[in-house]
Design a protein around this motif. Sequence first.
Motif, PDB file in Angstrom:
ATOM      1  N   VAL A 182       0.839  -1.204   0.000  1.00 55.89           N
ATOM      2  CA  VAL A 182       0.000   0.000   0.000  1.00 55.89           C
ATOM      3  C   VAL A 182       0.874   1.254   0.000  1.00 55.89           C
ATOM      4  CG1 VAL A 182      -1.689   1.330   1.317  1.00 55.89           C
ATOM      5  CG2 VAL A 182      -1.936  -1.147   1.127  1.00 55.89           C
ATOM      6  N   GLY A 183       1.917   1.271   0.850  1.00 53.90           N
ATOM      7  CA  GLY A 183       2.801   2.435   0.910  1.00 53.90           C
ATOM      8  C   GLY A 183       3.535   2.679  -0.397  1.00 53.90           C
ATOM      9  N   ALA A 184       4.013   1.604  -1.034  1.00 52.06           N
ATOM     10  CA  ALA A 184       4.720   1.749  -2.306  1.00 52.06           C
ATOM     11  C   ALA A 184       3.785   2.263  -3.391  1.00 52.06           C
ATOM     12  CB  ALA A 184       5.324   0.408  -2.723  1.00 52.06           C
ATOM     13  N   THR A 185       2.535   1.798  -3.384  1.00 54.45           N
ATOM     14  CA  THR A 185       1.565   2.277  -4.373  1.00 54.45           C
ATOM     15  C   THR A 185       1.245   3.744  -4.161  1.00 54.45           C
ATOM     16  OG1 THR A 185       0.588   0.062  -4.395  1.00 54.45           O
ATOM     17  CG2 THR A 185      -0.677   1.825  -5.431  1.00 54.45           C
ATOM     18  N   LEU A 186       1.134   4.157  -2.903  1.00 51.42           N
ATOM     19  CA  LEU A 186       0.883   5.565  -2.614  1.00 51.42           C
ATOM     20  C   LEU A 186       2.040   6.435  -3.104  1.00 51.42           C
ATOM     21  CD1 LEU A 186      -0.969   7.657  -1.363  1.00 51.42           C
ATOM     22  CD2 LEU A 186       0.146   7.239   0.840  1.00 51.42           C
ATOM     23  N   LEU A 187       3.276   5.972  -2.888  1.00 53.43           N
ATOM     24  CA  LEU A 187       4.435   6.709  -3.403  1.00 53.43           C
ATOM     25  C   LEU A 187       4.422   6.752  -4.929  1.00 53.43           C
ATOM     26  CD1 LEU A 187       7.313   5.493  -1.055  1.00 53.43           C
ATOM     27  CD2 LEU A 187       6.383   7.814  -1.224  1.00 53.43           C
ATOM     28  N   LEU A 188       3.999   5.656  -5.556  1.00 55.40           N
ATOM     29  CA  LEU A 188       3.882   5.615  -7.008  1.00 55.40           C
ATOM     30  C   LEU A 188       2.922   6.698  -7.505  1.00 55.40           C
ATOM     31  CD1 LEU A 188       4.326   4.144  -9.765  1.00 55.40           C
ATOM     32  CD2 LEU A 188       2.392   2.679  -9.139  1.00 55.40           C
ATOM     33  N   ILE A 189       1.794   6.861  -6.811  1.00 56.60           N
ATOM     34  CA  ILE A 189       0.818   7.875  -7.207  1.00 56.60           C
ATOM     35  C   ILE A 189       1.378   9.276  -6.988  1.00 56.60           C
ATOM     36  CG2 ILE A 189      -1.447   8.838  -6.637  1.00 56.60           C
ATOM     37  CD1 ILE A 189      -2.349   5.974  -6.000  1.00 56.60           C
ATOM     38  N   VAL A 190       2.053   9.484  -5.859  1.00 57.52           N
ATOM     39  CA  VAL A 190       2.636  10.806  -5.575  1.00 57.52           C
ATOM     40  C   VAL A 190       3.667  11.167  -6.632  1.00 57.52           C
ATOM     41  CG1 VAL A 190       4.040  12.120  -3.943  1.00 57.52           C
ATOM     42  CG2 VAL A 190       2.171  10.681  -3.093  1.00 57.52           C
ATOM     43  N   ILE A 191       4.536  10.217  -6.970  1.00 57.13           N
ATOM     44  CA  ILE A 191       5.548  10.486  -8.002  1.00 57.13           C
ATOM     45  C   ILE A 191       4.872  10.744  -9.340  1.00 57.13           C
ATOM     46  CG2 ILE A 191       7.491   9.487  -9.271  1.00 57.13           C
ATOM     47  CD1 ILE A 191       8.153   7.913  -6.703  1.00 57.13           C
ATOM     48  N   GLY A 192       3.770  10.073  -9.592  1.00 55.41           N
ATOM     49  CA  GLY A 192       3.026  10.322 -10.827  1.00 55.41           C
ATOM     50  C   GLY A 192       2.539  11.762 -10.916  1.00 55.41           C
ATOM     51  N   PHE A 226       9.175   2.536  -9.563  1.00 58.37           N
ATOM     52  CA  PHE A 226       8.199   2.210  -8.530  1.00 58.37           C
ATOM     53  C   PHE A 226       7.101   1.292  -9.073  1.00 58.37           C
ATOM     54  CE2 PHE A 226      10.082   5.117  -5.573  1.00 58.37           C
ATOM     55  CZ  PHE A 226       9.607   4.693  -4.331  1.00 58.37           C
ATOM     56  N   VAL A 227       6.845   1.388 -10.366  1.00 53.56           N
ATOM     57  CA  VAL A 227       5.895   0.443 -10.958  1.00 53.56           C
ATOM     58  C   VAL A 227       6.402  -0.982 -10.783  1.00 53.56           C
ATOM     59  CG1 VAL A 227       4.884  -0.368 -13.120  1.00 53.56           C
ATOM     60  CG2 VAL A 227       4.919   2.073 -12.621  1.00 53.56           C
ATOM     61  N   TYR A 228       7.692  -1.174 -11.062  1.00 50.37           N
ATOM     62  CA  TYR A 228       8.265  -2.517 -10.910  1.00 50.37           C
ATOM     63  C   TYR A 228       8.274  -2.951  -9.448  1.00 50.37           C
ATOM     64  CZ  TYR A 228       9.728  -2.529 -15.792  1.00 50.37           C
ATOM     65  OH  TYR A 228       9.731  -2.521 -17.161  1.00 50.37           O
ATOM     66  N   ILE A 229       8.505  -2.009  -8.542  1.00 48.54           N
ATOM     67  CA  ILE A 229       8.484  -2.340  -7.114  1.00 48.54           C
ATOM     68  C   ILE A 229       7.087  -2.808  -6.709  1.00 48.54           C
ATOM     69  CG2 ILE A 229       8.606  -1.349  -4.795  1.00 48.54           C
ATOM     70  CD1 ILE A 229      10.880   0.444  -5.815  1.00 48.54           C
ATOM     71  N   VAL A 230       6.062  -2.071  -7.142  1.00 48.75           N
ATOM     72  CA  VAL A 230       4.686  -2.440  -6.808  1.00 48.75           C
ATOM     73  C   VAL A 230       4.328  -3.779  -7.433  1.00 48.75           C
ATOM     74  CG1 VAL A 230       2.262  -1.795  -7.136  1.00 48.75           C
ATOM     75  CG2 VAL A 230       3.931  -0.067  -6.440  1.00 48.75           C
ATOM     76  N   LEU A 231       4.750  -4.004  -8.684  1.00 51.82           N
ATOM     77  CA  LEU A 231       4.493  -5.299  -9.317  1.00 51.82           C
ATOM     78  C   LEU A 231       5.171  -6.438  -8.554  1.00 51.82           C
ATOM     79  CD1 LEU A 231       4.749  -4.644 -13.166  1.00 51.82           C
ATOM     80  CD2 LEU A 231       2.830  -5.723 -11.975  1.00 51.82           C
ATOM     81  N   GLY A 232       6.423  -6.210  -8.166  1.00 54.38           N
ATOM     82  CA  GLY A 232       7.162  -7.240  -7.424  1.00 54.38           C
ATOM     83  C   GLY A 232       6.504  -7.555  -6.088  1.00 54.38           C
ATOM     84  N   LEU A 233       6.052  -6.520  -5.387  1.00 55.71           N
ATOM     85  CA  LEU A 233       5.385  -6.738  -4.103  1.00 55.71           C
ATOM     86  C   LEU A 233       4.057  -7.472  -4.293  1.00 55.71           C
ATOM     87  CD1 LEU A 233       6.070  -3.265  -2.440  1.00 55.71           C
ATOM     88  CD2 LEU A 233       6.972  -5.481  -1.680  1.00 55.71           C
ATOM     89  N   THR A 234       3.371  -7.175  -5.387  1.00 52.55           N
ATOM     90  CA  THR A 234       2.105  -7.851  -5.666  1.00 52.55           C
ATOM     91  C   THR A 234       2.328  -9.343  -5.905  1.00 52.55           C
ATOM     92  OG1 THR A 234       1.181  -5.824  -6.631  1.00 52.55           O
ATOM     93  CG2 THR A 234       0.100  -7.891  -7.197  1.00 52.55           C
ATOM     94  N   VAL A 235       3.324  -9.654  -6.707  1.00 54.15           N
ATOM     95  CA  VAL A 235       3.637 -11.063  -6.969  1.00 54.15           C
ATOM     96  C   VAL A 235       4.071 -11.756  -5.678  1.00 54.15           C
ATOM     97  CG1 VAL A 235       5.184 -12.632  -8.200  1.00 54.15           C
ATOM     98  CG2 VAL A 235       4.216 -10.645  -9.385  1.00 54.15           C
ATOM     99  N   ALA A 236       4.907 -11.073  -4.881  1.00 54.68           N
ATOM    100  CA  ALA A 236       5.366 -11.645  -3.612  1.00 54.68           C
ATOM    101  C   ALA A 236       4.194 -11.913  -2.677  1.00 54.68           C
ATOM    102  CB  ALA A 236       6.367 -10.704  -2.947  1.00 54.68           C
ATOM    103  N   LEU A 237       3.235 -10.992  -2.648  1.00 48.01           N
ATOM    104  CA  LEU A 237       2.070 -11.183  -1.788  1.00 48.01           C
ATOM    105  C   LEU A 237       1.240 -12.366  -2.266  1.00 48.01           C
ATOM    106  CD1 LEU A 237       0.362 -10.218   0.572  1.00 48.01           C
ATOM    107  CD2 LEU A 237      -0.786  -8.622  -0.980  1.00 48.01           C
TER     108      LEU A 237
END
Length: 331
Positions: A182-192, A226-237
């Motif tokens: 959730v935190g990484a996705t929020l940072l992704l949106i902020v950077i966007g 950060f897109v790749y980070i969010v994707l990686g965390l999603t797969v890990a989850l």
Amino acid sequence: MPRTMNPLQLIADRWQPSARFVQRAAFACVVMAVVIVVTGGAVRLTQSGLGCPTWPTCTEHSLTPTPAMGINGVIEFTNRMLTYVLCAVVGLAIIAARAHQPVRRDLTRLGWAQFWVVMGNAVVGGVTVLTGLNPYIVSAHFLLSTALLTVAVLMWHRSLEGDAAPRDLVARPVRELNRVLVGATLLLIVIGTVVTGAGKHAGDASKGVRRIPLDWHEITQLHVDFVYIVLGLTVALWFTLRAVQAPAGPVRRVVELFAVLMLQGVVGYVQYFNDSPEVIVGVHMFGSCLVWIAVLRVFLALRERGALPVVSARSASSGEQQEVVEPEAVG
């Protein structure tokens, strides 16, 4: 001594909406929160950000746009008017939640939270115009819209579940991994939003509109990272949930999130390699809303609060008590 009643109580005494009506009203808030983001993006992408050059009126002498202002004035003013539609939808959700029996105070609180976020964002929107589309204020305007979407999703989800004490469906380490997501996705949106503030779509054709003084290609690369980070965390989850044999609901939500992320990634690459065409940027903004909704649904799926309560409906004609079980909602 007569009981003092506020207007919401008076409505509740005469109308008890079903749980399904409350759910639909809450979902309408989610839809309108997305609509307000997309239409706000349309204002910027059509160079209509200063179509109405002042606020709260459209011009110093007119509440509405004048013919001389052309289509840009109409687009900007229409977006302003959508705020009233949004307020009406949120108001309906508040009234429905308050009138429903049994009363669920958490739903009314979430409804009122949406109302005050809308009011605050309307002021920020006015400041955006008065500051000539300052990119930092524009970013704050978008992030407040994201906050509104967050509260709307929370209300919608709460309307679909009961009021029992929350029960975790997975162990604490899994919940912590989800919080990181959730935190990484929020940072992704902020950077966007920073990418937008540094990019070419300033919101008005005037060359005097400020931009965030950062290299657009570098900040875009950070956004992609950060897109790749969010994707990686999603797969890990997903792998973690499968390993701990989590219920099917959370696993399904993670799969939905992955699908949305992949579609959003395709749109992002098309946007980047085609010099950010307006239509694709608009689709990307819509996709960002879907990503955030999907992330929140994963977060909320990791705990449960039981089924909707059995309600007692009073017959208006006979005054007899009748037990009514609301139909199970699909969330």
